[in-house]
Each structure stands twice: as C-alpha cells, then as structure tokens.
Design a protein around this motif. Structure first.
Motif, PDB file in Angstrom:
ATOM      1  N   ARG A 115       1.385  -1.562  -0.179  1.00  0.00           N
ATOM      2  CA  ARG A 115      -0.403  -0.235  -0.432  1.00  0.00           C
ATOM      3  C   ARG A 115       0.859   1.086  -0.066  1.00  0.00           C
ATOM      4  NH1 ARG A 115      -4.203  -1.554   4.300  1.00  0.00           N
ATOM      5  NH2 ARG A 115      -4.708  -3.681   4.602  1.00  0.00           N
ATOM      6  N   GLU A 117       1.349   4.595   1.780  1.00  0.00           N
ATOM      7  CA  GLU A 117       0.788   4.969   3.173  1.00  0.00           C
ATOM      8  C   GLU A 117       1.929   5.274   2.639  1.00  0.00           C
ATOM      9  OE1 GLU A 117      -2.466   3.456   4.872  1.00  0.00           O
ATOM     10  OE2 GLU A 117      -0.787   1.243   5.067  1.00  0.00           O
ATOM     11  N   ARG A 123       3.802   1.534  10.057  1.00  0.00           N
ATOM     12  CA  ARG A 123       3.049   1.578   8.344  1.00  0.00           C
ATOM     13  C   ARG A 123       3.942   1.331   7.581  1.00  0.00           C
ATOM     14  NH1 ARG A 123      -2.129   2.369   7.789  1.00  0.00           N
ATOM     15  NH2 ARG A 123      -2.596   2.945   9.825  1.00  0.00           N
TER      16      ARG A 123
HETATM   17 MG    MG Z   1      -5.173   1.367   6.990  1.00  0.00          MG
END
Ligand code: MG
Ligand code: ATP
Length: 420
Positions: A115, A117, A123
């Motif tokens: 992803r 991000e 993350r």
């Molecule tokens: Mg998320």
C-alpha cells in the motif's frame, strides 16, 4: 566505478537475523493454531488484474483511491500489487470452483501486501499479513470460532493487553436506513469535518466514523450507533455472536464506531488493538463478507475472515519477550591439514542428524578459531589435531561455563543428544 548508492525503497524493509527468528516463530505459531481449526494454506499471486481489488474493496476507499501500486504491464493490462489478501482468495475460490466442495472451506495465507501509504512507525508500503478466510457458513457460530482462533494465536505468541473490538455493520437491508440517519446527523456539521470526511459524506458516510482526525472525532460525538439500527436478522446474528464469544471466554468490547476501511463487509466486523503500540495500534482485523463471492460471479456464499499485521506483532514481541535465538550446537576447531579434512567429515555427519555445526578455519590459529566460536555463541567446541586423530578421542568444551572433557569421536552425536 559508479558512486550510486542502492537503497531499499521507502517503506519497504529488509528482514534479517536475528529478527527473522521472531518472524518464523510467529508464522509457525499461526500455522499450528490455524491448522488445529481445519484451515489449510493457499498461495495466490502477489499481483492481480486491478479490478479484482477495485470491485471488491470499493472505489471510494482509501486503499483504492490512493494506496494501490497500479501499473500497466507490457500488454497494456492494468495490474495491481495486492493491498490485502481477501480479494485474491475470493477470486481464486470462484475461479477454481472451490464452492463445489463441501462447506465450510477454510483457508489461510501469508505474504507481503503493498500500500502506498505514508511510512511511519507500524506503517509500511510493503508489509506482511497472516490471514484466514472461511467460506460457506453464515455464522454466527463460525464467527465466534474465527475470533477465538485469532485470540488463541495471539495468546500462543504471548501477547498481552490486547482488546477485541467487535461490531455489526448490518446488511443491505438495514444499512441504508442507518446511512440516512448518519447523513442527517452530519448535515449540520460538514464545516467541522476534514476535507476527506466531506468527501466521505457524499460517497460513504459510515467511513467518517473511522476517521482519525481530532475534529472529526469530536464532531461525531453523539452520532447514531449502527447497532441501534440493525434489522431483526442482523440483531439476532450479533447477539448470538456475543453469547458464543462469552461461551468461549473471549473478552470483547462492542465498538459501534468500528466500521472498517473496506466496502465488502456485512454484519460482523472486528479489530484487535494493543495497548502497547503507538498510533498504529491495530494488530489484526476482519469481518464477514456475505456478498463478495457473488460479486465475483460465484454462487451466493457467506464468508468471514481476518488478517493480522505481522510487523506490528513483531514489534510487540520484540518489546515484551526475551528471545532465545538459534545458535550453533557445535564448533569444530581443527589444527593441521589432516585434522581439517576429518573435521569436514565429522561436521557433515552431525549435520545429517540435524545439528547446526560450524567448522573452524584450520589455516588460522586455535586461538582465533576459539574467538570465532565465542562470537557465534556455539554451545560446544570440539578440538581436533594430530594427536586426536591418532587416539580417536577429542577434547570438548562447553563455552557457557567452561565445563570440559574428552570423548570418542564416534560418540559425539549421542553426547549431544543426551545433553540437549
Ligand atoms: Mg489502513
Ligand atoms: P489501519 O487502521 O492500521 O490502517 P487497516 O484497517 O488499513 O489498518 P486492514 O486492511 O484491516 O488494516 O489490515 C489488517 C492489518 O494489517 C491491520 O490491522 C494492521 O495490523 C496491518 N496493516 C495494515 N496496513 C498496514 C501497513 N501499511 N503497514 C503495516 N501493517 C499494516
């Protein structure tokens, strides 16, 4: 010579020893627990046709709108790296006609997800998930089993202070009613919501409940609760689920704000959070998706699943437990050419019995070989030279406490087994 410096991509990491041993421990524990519930592994490709994800996850979700790694391949087809596992497993379930097998069909998977991000603690752009999917059972008993399985898995790993948030987000019958109530509630407060939530208000107002922006959290105080608007069927499903969770001893809290960031969920949703992580505190999440198999062209098939974020679990384990990392059982220090040849044969023999054996470099002094044994934290050192070759007896030393002795070279493996 070029002076280019090569670096891993932002948000993508190398996983090295000794951390890799914690990864392996997590994977092994999950495999064991999932297998005991009858879940079998499937491996799907890391890339799929883009519409596999856009159709299922939903056009108006963060994942599809901003986070997917999407590109054209050389045949001009739009391809995406998988941002999650469920869509691929459902695509596979339908494509391979797994619905013709007797239900429930239970699968698990593990592997990298992608992803785009903003990288931060907890993350990443490439991260790993361990996930499960159970097809063909409408629940709620299997919902409770799946949640309990997740609990067992996290407990087996020794994770403490984790919270099970559960919710029901209704079905196509009752969710539209709730949606209208939310639209009414937020209508007067749009200027207090963030730009993303203003957009969500038009496309998917439930998602406002999931926003992490402070002023949105404030604005949604007193918003109608989804659990107050469930239809009869969803209400019974949810209350039965809660009673089965109690039966199985899973402590939970009902969290009506927990709506999840993917469009395909119906009824049961859940998320496990940890008190010992920062802002990114969700270690696993999942829910029921009763319409997705049909969306993919299969027969109507209820299903439920979850995914655990491995990096966040590793982070917790690194901070909480002390870890016993593997180390060599034996280091053979050899002095002289003949002993060096014999040390190779001895090492090979012990390795076929499963011992981790390192062989010293006979071109180096005994002292330097001993230093290397120390650095490797080898449990035992065996020393072999001309004299030992003649007598067939070796000196051994246990590095931890300097205990030492002598042993016939044919009894080493028995010696190690006895002492393990
Ligand atoms: Mg998320
Ligand atoms: P979050 O609210 O943390 O963004 P999410 O709802 O996007 O999570 P899911 O799609 O449900 O997450 O994925 C399940 C789990 O995968 C999460 O609970 C989390 O542990 C992990 N996860 C999700 N995105 C990332 C990421 N970018 N990096 C590391 N782990 C992630």
């Amino acid at each position: 010579m070029s002076s280019v410096q090569y670096k891993a991509l932002k948000g993508m990491q190398d996983i090295l020893p000794p951390d890799i041993y914690i990864w392996q421990k997590v994977e092994a524990a999950a495999r064991e627990v999932f297998s005991s519930y009858g879940f079998q592994e499937v491996r799907t490709p890391v890339a799929e046709a883009t519409n596999v994800f856009t159709r299922s996850i939903g056009e108006n979700t963060d994942i599809v709108e901003k986070e997917m790694y999407t590109f054209l391949d050389k045949g001009d087809r739009s391809i995406s790296l998988r941002p999650e596992g469920t869509a691929s497993v459902v695509r596979c379930y339908v494509e391979k006609n797994l619905h013709t097998l007797p239900p429930p069909q239970k699968f698990y998977y593990t592997g990298p997800m992608f992803r785009y991000e903003r990288p931060q603690s907890g993350r990443f752009r490439q991260f790993y998930q361990l996930g499960v999917e159970a097809f063909g059972d409408p629940g709620p008993r299997i919902d409770a089993e799946v949640i309990s399985m997740l609990r067992h898995c996290l407990e087996r790993l020794g994770l403490k202070e984790i919270i099970f948030n559960v919710n029901s987000i209704g079905c196509p019958e009752c969710r539209p009613v709730y949606r209208e109530k939310l639209i009414e509630f937020f209508a007067g407060g749009l200027d207090r919501l963030c730009p993303d939530c203003n957009r969500r208000y038009r496309t998917n107002p439930l998602r406002i409940l999931d926003c992490k922006v402070d002023r949105c959290i404030e604005t949604r105080q007193g918003a109608p609760k989804v659990t107050d608007y469930l239809c009869e069927g969803c209400r019974t499903h949810f209350s039965s689920l809660l009673s089965f969770l109690e039966l199985l001893g899973v402590s939970y809290i009902v969290n009506p704000d927990m709506v999840r960031g993917l469009d395909y969920y119906t009824r049961t949703t859940f998320e496990v959070t940890s008190k010992n992580l920062g802002a990114q505190n969700a270690v696993a999440a999942g829910g029921r998706y009763d319409r997705l198999v049909k969306e993919f062209g299969g027969p109507e098939t209820p299903a439920i699943g979850f995914a655990m974020g491995i990096e966040r679990i590793i982070e917790l384990l690194k901070n909480s437990a002390s870890h016993d990392f593997p180390r060599p059982e034996v280091f053979i220090a050899a002095i002289g050419e003949l002993a060096a040849r014999e040390s190779l044969v001895m090492a090979d023999g012990l390795r076929t019995r499963g011992f981790w054996v390192e062989v010293g470099d006979a071109d180096n002094s005994l002292k330097s070989q001993m230093r290397r044994a120390d650095r490797l934290s080898s449990r035992y050192v065996f020393i072999i030279g001309d004299e030992e070759l003649k007598s067939g007896r070796l000196k051994w030393k246990k590095l931890a406490d300097s205990e030492q002795g002598e042993i016939s070279m044919f009894e080493i493996s028995d010696f190690l087994i006895q002492r393990s």
